[in-house]
Scaffold this motif. Sequence first.
Motif, short mmCIF file in Angstrom:
data_model
loop_
_atom_site.label_atom_id
_atom_site.label_comp_id
_atom_site.label_asym_id
_atom_site.label_seq_id
_atom_site.Cartn_x
_atom_site.Cartn_y
_atom_site.Cartn_z
N VAL A 60 5.76 -4.78 -1.97
CA VAL A 60 6.11 -3.79 -2.99
C VAL A 60 6.18 -4.45 -4.36
CG1 VAL A 60 7.95 -2.28 -3.81
CG2 VAL A 60 7.34 -2.28 -1.37
N VAL A 61 6.89 -5.59 -4.41
CA VAL A 61 7.04 -6.28 -5.69
C VAL A 61 5.69 -6.77 -6.20
CG1 VAL A 61 8.08 -8.28 -6.81
CG2 VAL A 61 9.42 -6.92 -5.20
N TYR A 62 4.85 -7.24 -5.27
CA TYR A 62 3.51 -7.67 -5.66
C TYR A 62 2.75 -6.53 -6.32
CZ TYR A 62 -1.15 -9.67 -5.44
OH TYR A 62 -2.39 -10.15 -5.78
N ALA A 63 2.80 -5.35 -5.71
CA ALA A 63 2.08 -4.20 -6.25
C ALA A 63 2.58 -3.86 -7.65
CB ALA A 63 2.24 -3.00 -5.32
N GLN A 64 3.89 -3.89 -7.86
CA GLN A 64 4.45 -3.55 -9.16
C GLN A 64 4.13 -4.61 -10.21
OE1 GLN A 64 5.08 -0.25 -7.81
NE2 GLN A 64 5.89 -0.51 -9.89
N LEU A 65 3.95 -5.83 -9.72
CA LEU A 65 3.71 -6.95 -10.62
C LEU A 65 2.28 -6.95 -11.12
CD1 LEU A 65 4.82 -9.61 -11.78
CD2 LEU A 65 4.18 -10.73 -9.66
N PHE A 66 1.31 -6.78 -10.22
CA PHE A 66 -0.09 -6.89 -10.62
C PHE A 66 -0.76 -5.53 -10.81
CE2 PHE A 66 0.88 -10.96 -8.64
CZ PHE A 66 0.47 -11.82 -9.65
N LEU A 67 -0.11 -4.46 -10.34
CA LEU A 67 -0.57 -3.08 -10.54
C LEU A 67 -1.99 -2.84 -10.01
CD1 LEU A 67 0.86 -2.47 -14.13
CD2 LEU A 67 1.88 -1.87 -11.93
N TYR A 68 -2.41 -3.70 -9.09
CA TYR A 68 -3.72 -3.49 -8.48
C TYR A 68 -3.70 -4.01 -7.04
CZ TYR A 68 -8.55 -4.00 -7.14
OH TYR A 68 -9.73 -3.92 -6.45
N LEU A 69 -4.31 -3.25 -6.14
CA LEU A 69 -4.39 -3.67 -4.74
C LEU A 69 -5.79 -3.43 -4.21
CD1 LEU A 69 -1.30 -2.02 -3.00
CD2 LEU A 69 -1.58 -4.43 -3.56
N TYR A 129 0.82 -1.22 0.00
CA TYR A 129 0.00 0.00 0.00
C TYR A 129 0.85 1.27 0.00
CZ TYR A 129 -4.86 -1.48 0.25
OH TYR A 129 -6.09 -1.96 -0.06
N ILE A 130 1.92 1.28 0.81
CA ILE A 130 2.76 2.49 0.85
C ILE A 130 3.36 2.74 -0.53
CG2 ILE A 130 4.90 3.48 1.77
CD1 ILE A 130 4.15 2.39 4.47
N ALA A 131 3.89 1.68 -1.16
CA ALA A 131 4.48 1.84 -2.49
C ALA A 131 3.44 2.37 -3.47
CB ALA A 131 5.05 0.51 -2.97
N ALA A 132 2.22 1.80 -3.44
CA ALA A 132 1.19 2.19 -4.40
C ALA A 132 0.68 3.61 -4.12
CB ALA A 132 0.03 1.20 -4.33
N ILE A 133 0.41 3.91 -2.85
CA ILE A 133 -0.16 5.22 -2.51
C ILE A 133 0.83 6.34 -2.84
CG2 ILE A 133 -0.84 6.68 -0.56
CD1 ILE A 133 -2.14 4.15 0.65
N LEU A 134 2.12 6.10 -2.50
CA LEU A 134 3.11 7.15 -2.76
C LEU A 134 3.18 7.48 -4.25
CD1 LEU A 134 6.13 6.40 -0.39
CD2 LEU A 134 4.47 8.26 -0.25
N GLN A 135 3.13 6.46 -5.11
CA GLN A 135 3.26 6.78 -6.54
C GLN A 135 1.95 7.25 -7.16
OE1 GLN A 135 4.02 3.20 -9.09
NE2 GLN A 135 4.26 2.18 -7.12
N VAL A 136 0.82 6.67 -6.72
CA VAL A 136 -0.45 7.05 -7.33
C VAL A 136 -0.92 8.41 -6.82
CG1 VAL A 136 -2.89 6.46 -7.54
CG2 VAL A 136 -1.14 4.68 -7.73
N ARG A 137 -0.87 8.61 -5.51
CA ARG A 137 -1.44 9.84 -4.93
C ARG A 137 -0.43 10.98 -4.91
NH1 ARG A 137 -6.15 7.87 -4.92
NH2 ARG A 137 -6.89 6.34 -3.40
N TYR A 138 0.87 10.66 -4.76
CA TYR A 138 1.84 11.74 -4.58
C TYR A 138 2.86 11.82 -5.71
CZ TYR A 138 -0.25 11.67 0.03
OH TYR A 138 -1.15 11.72 1.06
N GLY A 139 2.72 10.96 -6.70
CA GLY A 139 3.59 11.03 -7.85
C GLY A 139 5.06 10.72 -7.57
N VAL A 140 5.32 9.99 -6.50
CA VAL A 140 6.71 9.63 -6.18
C VAL A 140 7.19 8.57 -7.17
CG1 VAL A 140 8.18 8.64 -4.39
CG2 VAL A 140 6.29 10.15 -3.76
N ASN A 141 8.46 8.62 -7.52
CA ASN A 141 9.03 7.58 -8.38
C ASN A 141 8.83 6.21 -7.74
OD1 ASN A 141 11.47 5.67 -8.81
ND2 ASN A 141 11.41 6.97 -10.64
#
Lengths: 312, 245
Positions: free
Chosen positions: A220-229, A65-77
């Motif tokens: 983190v890897v799971y989130a990048q792999l499936f791109l959905y949480l 969730y942290i990995a996904a939220i940071l990039q989706v909501r805050y545009g972090v790399n």
Amino acid sequence: MSRALGWLMLAAALAIPQVSGSSAWLTFWITTLLFAYLGQAWNVLAGYGGQFSFGHAAFFGTGAYIAAILQVRYGVNPWIAGLGGVAGGGIVGAAIGWVSFRYGLRGSYFALVTLAFAEVFRVLANAVAITGGGQGLLIPLKPGVEHFQFVDRASFYYLLVALVVSGVLIARWLEASRFGAWLVAVRENEDAARALGIRVFRVKLAAIALSAAMAGTAGVVYAQLFLYLDAGVAYGGHVSVEALLGPIVGGLGTALGPVVGAILLHGLGEAAKGVVGATPGLNLVLYGVVLVIMLRFLPNGVVGWLKRWGQR
Amino acid sequence: MLVAEGLTKRFGGLLAVSDASVTVAKGAIVGLIGPNGAGKTTLFAMIAGFHRPDAGRVTFQGEDITGLAPEEICRRGLVRTFQLVQPFAGLTVRENIAIGAHLRHPGRTAALEAAERVAERVGLGAELTKPAADLTIAGRKRLELARALATEPTLILLDEVMAGLNPTEIAEIIPVVQGIRAGGVTVLLIEHVMQAVMSLAEDVFVLNQGRMIAHGAPADLVRDPQVIEAYLGHGAAERLAGAHG
């Protein structure tokens, strides 16, 4: 003996994309390796440290969730966001560990507390807005290494091989270091450990932080792999169960156990699908049966059994 | 080097130890004896930090260590062994001892080497690779001793290292304890085997029903009527005196 097994497995792992480049084949291995690594995370705390968590989903989900939220909501790399996820998993682990170990929770009490935390996180993730609630969170497709997304499955596969190797190296380090020796002493007998000057609380706290950071990495890897949480995917009970089944089947407190266990379980799950079709929940029934058989006949897991057999 | 004053411990309504004091001089072997249930192990547990005393003070090398956690006390050089041995059962003898050695040796190789040296000192040199669970009772007692020694203490508390051993095994372990002292470690030991206490300790405390009833040289204590009665019952001192007279 187990060293030879390790090299053999690594060689086999590198050969897998040569066998077939099909997406289904590689996806099978990618998920298997992801859960092998998650199992290794659990193994650090439970296999070496004797602290049986039933709630590793709490760390896995937090990392995701942290990995996904940071990039989706805050545009972090995504790579930076991923580091945030790893750290977040570790911090949540340390916090849960601090509360549990400070108040001397052991054995089934510790297991129940971790289970409860994972459930609370699941309910919360379903309720608050930042996680997308029940709708879940979609990471936009942006293929490219700089976005931590890979066009071809093989790249992702090699990333996971590297991750699993790093997990095995962490376990090997535990077997050859003072921290690992102290952790094992805590598992075997806390009172004796304290009498020998081991700061049991600190050792357990460090172990759960390390284990949780690893589980967060898997998230983190799971989130990048499936791109959905969503909450069920990230914090669901099946994540915690996956984390502990592999190491138990493969061999608790062994460096290769979680890897062997994950391959056996996922291989079995796929084989069963081939025989009776993809009935939902069938793999869980199968896991249950395997677990009962393992505990009855190979209580030390496959690798534990191989080691004993090798010593003869 | 160790001064325990007025130590008291209650467990609910039971007064396990009451106002007991012990002094141990550097380089000595001091004995603590008393009948079953006298409170010897409880007294040890208070000194080593496993029980917090309800009253009293423990001073070790001039520092007040009352109420410190056992691991912190061990780090200061005071280590205890357990009467009911507590081996790390899944590990080998060498690994067990190395865990103690790691306190002063961060590196794995250094700790394993230190463990082997300690194993030699207590007579476990031939069993380094055995799982601790496979040791005999005598072997486990030695392992308990070795692990504690491996932390390189200045004072070691031995809780009945000879209980459960046969006379031959006892005769073998006595020189080991003497060797520990010769190596510069002060020893405070609880012992039931009187012959062993008499041959080892130069100074003996006697605990009975939680109270310290006598203190002195072993040769004097065996003639102390209070001590004889504590062990053999009321009137025993007189009967013995009659028999000897």
